[in-house]
Design an enzyme around this catalytic site. Structure first.
Site, PDB file in Angstrom:
ATOM      1  CD  GLU A 105      -2.675   0.846  -0.235  1.00  0.00           C
ATOM      2  OE1 GLU A 105      -2.398   1.689  -1.090  1.00  0.00           O
ATOM      3  OE2 GLU A 105      -3.411  -0.113  -0.458  1.00  0.00           O
ATOM      4  CE  LYS A 159      10.091   6.374   2.885  1.00  0.00           C
ATOM      5  NZ  LYS A 159       9.355   5.131   2.613  1.00  0.00           N
ATOM      6  CE  LYS A 188       5.265   9.719  -1.068  1.00  0.00           C
ATOM      7  NZ  LYS A 188       4.405  10.686  -0.389  1.00  0.00           N
ATOM      8  CG  ASP A 189       3.512   0.851   2.517  1.00  0.00           C
ATOM      9  OD1 ASP A 189       3.473   0.818   3.751  1.00  0.00           O
ATOM     10  OD2 ASP A 189       3.143  -0.091   1.796  1.00  0.00           O
ATOM     11  CE  LYS A 190      10.042  -2.287   7.316  1.00  0.00           C
ATOM     12  NZ  LYS A 190      10.012  -2.955   8.625  1.00  0.00           N
TER      13      LYS A 190
END
Length: 651
Positions: A63, A254, A283-285
């Site tokens: 997601e 990242k 932002k998602d991991k």
């Protein structure tokens, strides 16, 4: 940069379960499974398809979320082993549990593996000016005011350790003496600059001791001065050139870290508090993401130096500006996604992607909105809105089915047995989780003041619970709206005129399409559709012991004003390509970092063993990429359905 790889998975879409539905599902079905009305839209409903139940499919959920609320509160067990996680997910949610039941396209679904590698899912932020963020420049703006590069290397690791302890008052020392080995004025100046630049709040002076020169670092005015210089409004005492913007903006690239984790790491290395950083969206991991960050009065030189010592993210594209960034000040995100080992025919893929580009997908709130454990976040939100604080406490702390970290299981068991917050808290080595925060609150305020105890949990997390309930209602109502009226605007629907919602009248219906239609998240400051769905909202809230006409809460934070959300989103800049490959580990496109490091484009065979679908599309803020991918593959994206069959991707 180290690349984290995930093993291949092979997943089949699970068949519907025969388990008895829980109370929430029964109540929801009473509303949603009324006899279907005749379609008044004049459009065939054949294109509005139900969730398929036995087609094979492969996917790993992910997601992209713009709002910090999207972080899963129940993720206290993040580092559990795959088997434990899979056991837990047996008691988790499926899409139908949260109202995600419809598709808008007519193509047949097909299989594909998402995120076989982290680099298979890349997100680039789109700024408010429409510019897509890219990391393509490591250079530092030239500034005569900047200290020399030697500033960052002149201090030994031991010196830095002692200075940090002095800076943070971690020992009884009132000063730190650094011997000047090569005694020149230039060398002393560099040491002075290094201490003041790297350890805000410390001052320096030069002293002679036994014929040797020492730089003495000390606090100029004690702890109060340190506290003052380490705030967001006044982060440091040292001079900052008036001609230079107060904020250093940079692009953060990242891998496998969420935005707050990355900022916390940067804060630790820079020895500043995280609140001097600002950003437009979280932002998602589980992805590679590229976004803009701003930091108050930290030089580009200091930031660039971190590239030498940080893993899994890089900083670049530095510039100085006079303003920070604000949450929500973005146009959206651009996604580059690879679905590997696809099984669809060329015709299926073309149909799916053309539909995504021309029609779009239902703008459901994705599964991440509702948590991952046996107690969905929307249930806690509903209890808050009902003012049922004993239920709120019970839902968060009671034992729950499914595997969790051992200490959480023991904590819940202790709570169930004793209802003693002190005893339960002793079972928790990690106190930052929601359970630990609530128990600390109960310990402080007592069992008769649950409201204050719950208030210890950070505000964003508390509000996430009630927003989760709003999302649960919205998903269910949108599914019913599409079931009742199809993919055409009808009289009684809502559209926005500026920021104001108005009803579509009979004579104006031809002026609108389904892409104009919005539906409300329940609240005291919204209006509802004038057709059957307006009544369905009321019925759903009545079933949950809530009054749709009184969404104000006696605690102001929990009063819901409501909002409007488009029911269909049509992605922009949609492109796709089918490529062949042999090696599942080979990257299928180059990232920003690959380009900066001069890595060549991957050489792909013309007739490989596997096929992959490379997709690109842009979405507005607060929409879910998984819901777009769900529409392409035609399958359930819930973690429960995936981990019941294969948990290799979690290893």
């Amino acid at each position: 940069m180290e690349t984290v790889e995930v093993n291949s998975v092979s997943l089949k879409r699970p068949r519907s379960e025969d388990d008895v539905a829980n109370a929430d599902e029964i109540k929801r079905q009473k509303i949603l499974e009324k006899p279907k009305a005749e379609n008044n839209s004049g459009q065939s409903i054949e294109n509005v398809t139900e969730q398929p139940k036995d087609t094979k499919s492969e996917i790993i959920p992910t997601e992209e979320s713009e709002e910090q609320e999207e972080e899963e509160l129940e993720d206290s067990d993040e580092d559990g082993d795959p088997e434990s996680f899979a056991d837990m997910m047996k008691h988790g949610l499926t899409e139908s549990d949260v109202g995600i039941t419809k598709f808008v396209s007519s193509h047949k679904g097909f299989s594909g593996i998402l995120k076989e590698r982290y680099s298979d899912f890349v997100v680039h932020e789109i700024g408010k000016d429409g510019r897509v963020s890219h990391l393509d420049d490591f250079s530092v703006p030239v500034d005569d005011e900047d200290p020399s590069e030697e500033t960052f290397t002149v201090l030994s690791d031991e010196d830095k350790q002692r200075l940090e302890e002095l800076q943070l008052f971690k020992n009884k020392e009132t000063s730190v003496a650094i011997e000047v080995i090569e005694d020149t004025k230039e060398k002393r100046t560099i040491i002075h600059q290094a201490v003041k630049s790297l350890f805000p709040g410390l001052e320096t002076k030069t002293e002679d001791r036994d014929g040797k020169k020492y730089i003495i670092a000390y606090h100029a005015a004690g702890k109060k001065a340190l506290a003052k210089v380490r705030t967001a409004t006044d982060p440091r005492k040292h001079s900052w050139p008036k001609s230079r913007g107060s904020y250093c903006h940079f692009v953060l690239y990242k891998e496998n870290k969420d935005t707050m984790d990355a900022i916390n790491v940067l804060s630790k290395f820079l020895r500043v508090k995280p609140n001097i950083f600002s950003y437009m969206g979280t932002k998602d991991k589980r992805a590679i993401t590229v976004q803009e960050i701003a930091v108050l009065r930290i030089t580009a030189q200091r930031l660039a130096h971190l590239n030498k010592c940080l893993m899994n993210f890089k900083l670049g594209n530095f510039s100085y500006k006079n303003h920070p960034l604000k949450l929500g000040e973005l146009q959206g995100n651009h996604f580059t996604v690879v679905l590997r080992n696809i099984t669809g025919t060329d015709e299926q893929i073309e149909q799916a992607m053309h539909s995504l580009r021309e029609i779009g997908f239902i703008n459901y709130y994705g599964m991440q909105r509702f948590g991952t454990t046996a107690v969905p976040t929307y249930q806690i939100g509903r209890a808050i809105l009902q003012n049922n604080w004993n239920e709120v406490m019970d839902l968060i702390l009671k034992p729950r089915p499914g595997a969790e970290k051992g200490y959480l299981v023991k904590c819940r068991e202790e709570w169930a047995k004793t209802k003693d917050p002190a005893a339960a808290l002793k079972k928790l080595p990690v106190k930052r989780c929601v359970e630990g925060q609530l128990l600390r609150g109960l310990l402080k305020y007592g069992m008769k003041n649950i409201i204050s105890a719950f208030g210890i949990i950070p505000r964003n997390n508390r509000l996430m619970y009630i927003h989760s309930y709003q999302s649960y209602v919205w998903n269910n109502m949108v599914s019913k709206r599409i079931e009742e009226y199809g993919l055409k605007a009808v009289p009684g629907d809502l559209v926005l005129k500026g920021a104001t919602a108005v009803h579509i009248e009979e004579g104006d219906v031809d002026n609108y399409t389904i892409h104009d239609v919005v539906m409300p998240l329940p609240g005291f400051d919204v209006i509802y559709p004038k057709h059957k769905i307006g009544e369905a909202y009321k019925e759903m809230l009545v079933a949950d012991n809530l009054d749709i006409n009184n969404m104000r809460h006696k605690i102001r934070d929990y009063s819901l004003s409501g909002a409007y959300r488009k029911i269909i989103i049509r992605p922009q800049n949609v492109n796709w390509e089918v490529v062949a490959y042999d090696d599942p580990k080979i990257p299928l496109f180059t990232t920003d970092l690959d380009k900066l490091e001069g890595k060549p484009l991957p050489v792909l065979p013309t007739d490989g063993k596997f096929r992959a679908l490379k997709m690109e599309f842009s979405l507005p803020p607060s929409t879910y990429a998984t819901m777009a991918i769900r529409e392409v593959l035609k399958m359930d994206t819930s973690i429960k359905n995936q981990t019941q069959l294969n948990t290799t991707w979690l290893r």
